[in-house]
Design a protein around this motif. Structure first.
Motif, PDB file in Angstrom:
ATOM      1  N   ASP A  57       0.846  -1.196   0.000  1.00 38.45           N
ATOM      2  CA  ASP A  57       0.000   0.000   0.000  1.00 38.45           C
ATOM      3  C   ASP A  57       0.880   1.244   0.000  1.00 38.45           C
ATOM      4  N   LEU A 112       0.269   2.932  -6.185  1.00 40.58           N
ATOM      5  CA  LEU A 112      -1.028   2.399  -6.606  1.00 40.58           C
ATOM      6  C   LEU A 112      -1.818   3.443  -7.392  1.00 40.58           C
ATOM      7  N   ALA A 113      -1.789   4.684  -6.922  1.00 34.91           N
ATOM      8  CA  ALA A 113      -2.484   5.749  -7.643  1.00 34.91           C
ATOM      9  C   ALA A 113      -1.851   5.980  -9.010  1.00 34.91           C
ATOM     10  N   ILE A 137      -5.203   3.208  -9.970  1.00 31.74           N
ATOM     11  CA  ILE A 137      -6.184   2.709  -9.007  1.00 31.74           C
ATOM     12  C   ILE A 137      -6.736   3.897  -8.231  1.00 31.74           C
ATOM     13  N   THR A 138      -7.954   4.281  -8.552  1.00 29.45           N
ATOM     14  CA  THR A 138      -8.576   5.450  -7.943  1.00 29.45           C
ATOM     15  C   THR A 138      -9.105   5.113  -6.552  1.00 29.45           C
ATOM     16  N   ASP A 139      -9.470   6.160  -5.812  1.00 34.06           N
ATOM     17  CA  ASP A 139     -10.071   5.939  -4.487  1.00 34.06           C
ATOM     18  C   ASP A 139     -11.329   5.082  -4.595  1.00 34.06           C
ATOM     19  N   ALA A 183     -11.931   2.815  -6.764  1.00 35.42           N
ATOM     20  CA  ALA A 183     -11.593   1.433  -7.118  1.00 35.42           C
ATOM     21  C   ALA A 183     -10.853   0.695  -6.011  1.00 35.42           C
ATOM     22  N   ARG A 184     -10.423   1.434  -4.978  1.00 37.56           N
ATOM     23  CA  ARG A 184      -9.609   0.815  -3.934  1.00 37.56           C
ATOM     24  C   ARG A 184     -10.272  -0.375  -3.245  1.00 37.56           C
ATOM     25  N   PRO A 185     -11.522  -0.261  -2.804  1.00 39.38           N
ATOM     26  CA  PRO A 185     -12.117  -1.412  -2.101  1.00 39.38           C
ATOM     27  C   PRO A 185     -12.111  -2.690  -2.930  1.00 39.38           C
ATOM     28  N   PHE A 228     -10.077  -3.385  -5.426  1.00 41.70           N
ATOM     29  CA  PHE A 228      -8.685  -3.815  -5.595  1.00 41.70           C
ATOM     30  C   PHE A 228      -8.193  -4.528  -4.342  1.00 41.70           C
ATOM     31  N   GLU A 229      -8.526  -3.988  -3.178  1.00 41.29           N
ATOM     32  CA  GLU A 229      -8.081  -4.612  -1.938  1.00 41.29           C
ATOM     33  C   GLU A 229      -8.709  -5.990  -1.745  1.00 41.29           C
ATOM     34  N   ARG A 233      -4.084  -9.857   2.788  1.00 37.27           N
ATOM     35  CA  ARG A 233      -4.034  -8.393   2.732  1.00 37.27           C
ATOM     36  C   ARG A 233      -2.783  -7.955   2.008  1.00 37.27           C
TER      37      ARG A 233
END
Length: 249
Positions: A184, A188-189, A193-195, A197-199, A201-202, A213
């Protein structure tokens, strides 16, 4: 007694992410640190957190003449160095058929050529018994979509490390590779990977990584500290994968 007391470390890509976390860990263990980054504002922000035992240098590691200026500056401030962490890197992820010559050359210039000549130019400044650490990626050995060029750049530096571990044995300089899995960090940005899209992606990473994780920069920093310190005095030529087990999947 701190583990790096009296040591000097040079870290490329030391203004953010894994490199900055490593710089923080090294300073906490008694080292004086020189960091290199591409942006003055990011280097300045990092230095404010690192304190008086750190110096910063702004430059592009892909420009080979920059390494000469950097080493002159470090020698003037700190003298010789004990630890060289080649951490700067970049990735352009795309299918092989879409790769342009420009993107190919850019990745190899930053991730591979800069590492080779950065280390070889630093060798006269590196004390006998020192430690060289090359930041690679599990992509160097694990096939991942749209990673062909990036993976090639990292596989090359892993080969450098194996060769240098033997070439430098007479000087007792240890050379090792640190291969992160997904971590992390701000990269990533940069990979798009946008905010929003983060969930997703995680969740995807949690399914792919046995420990469930992504890694955190300080976890990679602790691994780098191990390779930099006498805790790994009998370790050379290894590829330490800090990836939550992802390379096994």
């Amino acid at each position: 007694m701190t583990r790096l007391s009296g040591k000097v470390a040079l870290i490329t890509g030391g203004n953010s992410g894994i490199g900055l976390a490593a710089a923080q860990a090294f300073v906490a263990e008694g080292a004086r640190v020189a960091i290199v980054g591409r942006r003055q504002d990011a280097v300045d922000a990092a230095l404010r957190g690192l304190g008086p035992d750190a110096m910063g240098f702004v430059g592009d590691v892909g420009e080979l003449a920059m390494h000469d200026r950097l080493l002159d500056a470090v020698r003037t401030r700190f003298g010789a160095i004990d630890i060289y962490l080649a951490n700067a890197g970049m990735a352009i992820l795309e299918p092989s058929a879409a790769v342009t010559v420009e993107n190919y050359d850019l990745q190899f210039a930053t991730n591979t050529r800069a590492v080779f000549f950065g280390v070889t130019k630093a060798l006269p400044f590196l004390r006998d018994g020192g430690s060289v650490i090359l930041t690679s990626s599990i992509a160097g050995t694990r096939v991942m979509p749209e990673h062909a060029v990036y993976a090639g750049t990292k596989a090359a530096i892993e080969a450098f490390a194996r060769n240098w571990a033997l070439e430098l044995k007479g000087r007792r300089i240890r050379v090792n590779v640190l291969s992160p899995g997904p971590v992390d960090t701000p990269i990533l940005a940069k990979l798009g990977i946008t905010d929003a899209a983060r969930p997703g992606f995680e969740r995807q990473m949690a399914e792919a990584i046995p420990l469930g994780r992504m890694g955190q920069p300080d976890e990679l920093a602790r691994a780098a500290l191990f390779l930099a310190s006498d805790d790994s005095a009998f370790v050379t030529g290894v590829n330490l994968k800090v990836d939550g087990g992802m390379s096994l999947a």
